[in-house]
Design a protein around this motif. Structure first.
Motif, PDB file in Angstrom:
ATOM      1  N   SER A   1       0.825  -1.045  -0.080  1.00  0.00           N
ATOM      2  CA  SER A   1       0.027   0.026   0.049  1.00  0.00           C
ATOM      3  C   SER A   1       0.763   1.290  -0.005  1.00  0.00           C
ATOM      4  CB  SER A   1      -0.795   0.045   1.288  1.00  0.00           C
ATOM      5  OG  SER A   1      -0.145   0.501   2.415  1.00  0.00           O
ATOM      6  N   ARG A   2       0.254   2.567   0.191  1.00  0.00           N
ATOM      7  CA  ARG A   2       1.177   3.809   0.212  1.00  0.00           C
ATOM      8  C   ARG A   2       2.148   3.343   1.279  1.00  0.00           C
ATOM      9  NH1 ARG A   2      -3.572   5.293  -2.281  1.00  0.00           N
ATOM     10  NH2 ARG A   2      -3.357   6.787  -3.946  1.00  0.00           N
TER      11      ARG A   2
ATOM     12  N   GLU B   1      -1.348  11.063   5.672  1.00  0.00           N
ATOM     13  CA  GLU B   1      -0.639  11.585   4.361  1.00  0.00           C
ATOM     14  C   GLU B   1       0.674  11.045   4.309  1.00  0.00           C
ATOM     15  OE1 GLU B   1      -2.012  12.892   1.293  1.00  0.00           O
ATOM     16  OE2 GLU B   1      -3.841  12.587   2.457  1.00  0.00           O
ATOM     17  N   SER B   2       1.126  10.181   3.089  1.00  0.00           N
ATOM     18  CA  SER B   2       2.414   9.607   3.070  1.00  0.00           C
ATOM     19  C   SER B   2       3.453  10.619   2.751  1.00  0.00           C
ATOM     20  CB  SER B   2       2.484   8.514   1.944  1.00  0.00           C
ATOM     21  OG  SER B   2       1.844   9.135   0.746  1.00  0.00           O
TER      22      SER B   2
ATOM     23  N   LYS C   1      -7.587   5.541   6.345  1.00  0.00           N
ATOM     24  CA  LYS C   1      -6.460   5.139   5.148  1.00  0.00           C
ATOM     25  C   LYS C   1      -5.230   4.874   5.960  1.00  0.00           C
ATOM     26  CE  LYS C   1      -9.141   7.505   1.765  1.00  0.00           C
ATOM     27  NZ  LYS C   1      -9.258   8.074   0.473  1.00  0.00           N
ATOM     28  N   VAL C   2      -4.322   4.470   5.013  1.00  0.00           N
ATOM     29  CA  VAL C   2      -2.950   4.265   5.433  1.00  0.00           C
ATOM     30  C   VAL C   2      -2.121   4.863   4.228  1.00  0.00           C
ATOM     31  CG1 VAL C   2      -3.071   2.363   6.751  1.00  0.00           C
ATOM     32  CG2 VAL C   2      -3.103   1.940   4.048  1.00  0.00           C
ATOM     33  N   PRO C   3      -0.722   5.297   4.577  1.00  0.00           N
ATOM     34  CA  PRO C   3      -0.136   5.139   6.072  1.00  0.00           C
ATOM     35  C   PRO C   3      -0.667   6.063   6.969  1.00  0.00           C
ATOM     36  CG  PRO C   3       1.412   6.257   4.670  1.00  0.00           C
ATOM     37  CD  PRO C   3       0.201   6.064   3.645  1.00  0.00           C
TER      38      PRO C   3
ATOM     39  N   MET D   1      -6.796  -4.381   5.449  1.00  0.00           N
ATOM     40  CA  MET D   1      -7.509  -3.181   4.770  1.00  0.00           C
ATOM     41  C   MET D   1      -9.032  -3.029   5.320  1.00  0.00           C
ATOM     42  SD  MET D   1      -5.480  -1.777   3.102  1.00  0.00           S
ATOM     43  CE  MET D   1      -5.780  -0.663   1.677  1.00  0.00           C
TER      44      MET D   1
ATOM     45  N   ARG E   1       5.913   3.441   1.295  1.00  0.00           N
ATOM     46  CA  ARG E   1       6.871   4.772   1.105  1.00  0.00           C
ATOM     47  C   ARG E   1       7.435   4.957   2.306  1.00  0.00           C
ATOM     48  NH1 ARG E   1       2.030   8.171  -2.119  1.00  0.00           N
ATOM     49  NH2 ARG E   1       1.934   6.697  -3.910  1.00  0.00           N
TER      50      ARG E   1
ATOM     51  N   LEU F   1      -9.616  -0.762   8.413  1.00  0.00           N
ATOM     52  CA  LEU F   1      -9.251   0.741   8.661  1.00  0.00           C
ATOM     53  C   LEU F   1     -10.486   1.525   8.923  1.00  0.00           C
ATOM     54  CD1 LEU F   1      -7.093   0.968   5.081  1.00  0.00           C
ATOM     55  CD2 LEU F   1      -6.097   0.371   7.417  1.00  0.00           C
ATOM     56  N   LYS F   2     -11.590   0.982   8.913  1.00  0.00           N
ATOM     57  CA  LYS F   2     -12.579   1.952   9.358  1.00  0.00           C
ATOM     58  C   LYS F   2     -13.200   1.513  10.671  1.00  0.00           C
ATOM     59  CE  LYS F   2     -12.468   3.602   4.928  1.00  0.00           C
ATOM     60  NZ  LYS F   2     -11.343   3.849   4.820  1.00  0.00           N
TER      61      LYS F   2
HETATM   62  N1  LIG Z   1      -3.111  10.637  -0.005  1.00  0.00           N
HETATM   63  C1  LIG Z   1      -3.301   9.485   0.853  1.00  0.00           C
HETATM   64  C2  LIG Z   1      -3.840   8.530   0.194  1.00  0.00           C
HETATM   65  C3  LIG Z   1      -4.119   7.337   1.237  1.00  0.00           C
HETATM   66  C4  LIG Z   1      -4.827   5.974   0.692  1.00  0.00           C
HETATM   67  O1  LIG Z   1      -5.736   6.341  -0.048  1.00  0.00           O
HETATM   68  N2  LIG Z   1      -4.258   4.664   0.933  1.00  0.00           N
HETATM   69  C5  LIG Z   1      -5.015   3.825   0.503  1.00  0.00           C
HETATM   70  C6  LIG Z   1      -4.113   2.573   0.570  1.00  0.00           C
HETATM   71  S1  LIG Z   1      -2.596   2.566  -0.589  1.00  0.00           S
HETATM   72  C7  LIG Z   1      -5.961   3.375   1.592  1.00  0.00           C
HETATM   73  O2  LIG Z   1      -5.817   3.559   2.808  1.00  0.00           O
HETATM   74  N3  LIG Z   1      -7.342   2.976   1.032  1.00  0.00           N
HETATM   75  C8  LIG Z   1      -8.510   2.540   1.661  1.00  0.00           C
HETATM   76  C9  LIG Z   1      -9.422   3.328   1.680  1.00  0.00           C
HETATM   77  O3  LIG Z   1      -9.676   4.159   0.791  1.00  0.00           O
HETATM   78  O4  LIG Z   1     -10.676   3.042   2.379  1.00  0.00           O
HETATM   79  C10 LIG Z   1      -1.704   9.314   1.277  1.00  0.00           C
HETATM   80  O5  LIG Z   1      -0.873   9.494   0.354  1.00  0.00           O
HETATM   81  O6  LIG Z   1      -1.187   8.786   2.431  1.00  0.00           O
END
Ligand SMILES: N[C@@H](CCC(=O)N[C@@H](CS)C(=O)NCC(=O)O)C(=O)O
Length: 202
Positions: free
Chosen positions: A11-12, A63-64, A50-52, A34, A15, A37-38
């Motif tokens: 996942s992000r 925010e990564s 959301k992660v990270p 995943m 990074r 996460l909620k």
């Molecule tokens: N802009 C955020 C994006 C974070 C993001 O969308 N992460 C995804 C995983 S790569 C996530 O948590 N998705 C779960 C969801 O949207 O429910 C960042 O760069 O940290």
């Protein structure tokens, strides 16, 4: 106190796992499913679900790119977070540019190729994303002319942040032959031991 990084390696969060390996920062990895996460516990860490996310003592950050810029500034070594305000601004520039100009079209193609059932794929969206990418890659190709890294000869957080976004071009086999400086820079960045170590994080 050991920092905590939330999010699976695929996942992000990759990074942030890359930067802690790059700088040798001790960390605890909370991989997360995943589906969790909620949940109420994780929403206290990152209300976006959301992660990270990063927890450093009482300090929480999402925010990564922001997480990586914070860690780079705090644990800087060997010029990875540059000294001058101008060079730091360039690190911000390339990090914001990566998420605004490159991330979305690459992700559109990646999701369509690997995470979408064949009958749900959207070839028009992929074609549009393919049409968008040459413009930023041409800019990046020019910026890398005559230099190994974005700020010159030193690998900085600007390279790590942007290369972590551009790494999505690998599984989709993006053709960098029109942008040879980008292709060579990306291989240079992704060839680093810390990138490989982060990818092997469970
Ligand atoms: N802009 C955020 C994006 C974070 C993001 O969308 N992460 C995804 C995983 S790569 C996530 O948590 N998705 C779960 C969801 O949207 O429910 C960042 O760069 O940290």
């Amino acid at each position: 106190m050991t920092i905590k990084i939330y999010g699976p390696a695929a996942s992000r969060a990759a990074r942030t796992l890359w930067i802690v390996h790059e700088l040798g920062i001790p960390f605890e990895h909370v991989a997360m499913e995943m589906k969790d996460l909620k949940g109420p516990d994780y929403l206290k860490v990152n209300p976006n679900g959301k992660v990270p996310a990063l927890v450093d003592g009482d300090f929480k950050l999402f925010e990564s790119m922001a997480i990586n810029l914070y860690l780079a500034a705090k644990y800087n070594k060997d010029g990875f977070f540059p000294a001058s305000l101008e060079d730091q601004a360039l690190c911000n520039q390339w990090s914001f540019w990566g998420v605004t100009e490159v991330e979305k079209p690459l992700l559109t193609i990646l999701i369509d190729m690997f995470m979408t059932a064949p009958d749900k794929r959207k070839p028009e969206a992929v074609a549009e994303a393919q049409k968008v990418l040459p413009k930023p890659f041409n800019v990046l190709n020019g910026a890398l002319q005559g230099r190994d890294y974005l700020l010159g000869s030193t690998f900085t957080v600007a390279d790590l942040n942007l290369a972590s976004i551009c790494s999505w071009s690998k599984p989709i086999k993006y053709d960098f032959s029109p942008f040879p400086n980008v292709g060579a820079w990306l291989d240079r960045c992704l060839g680093r031991a810390a990138y490989k170590a982060a990818r092997n994080t469970k």
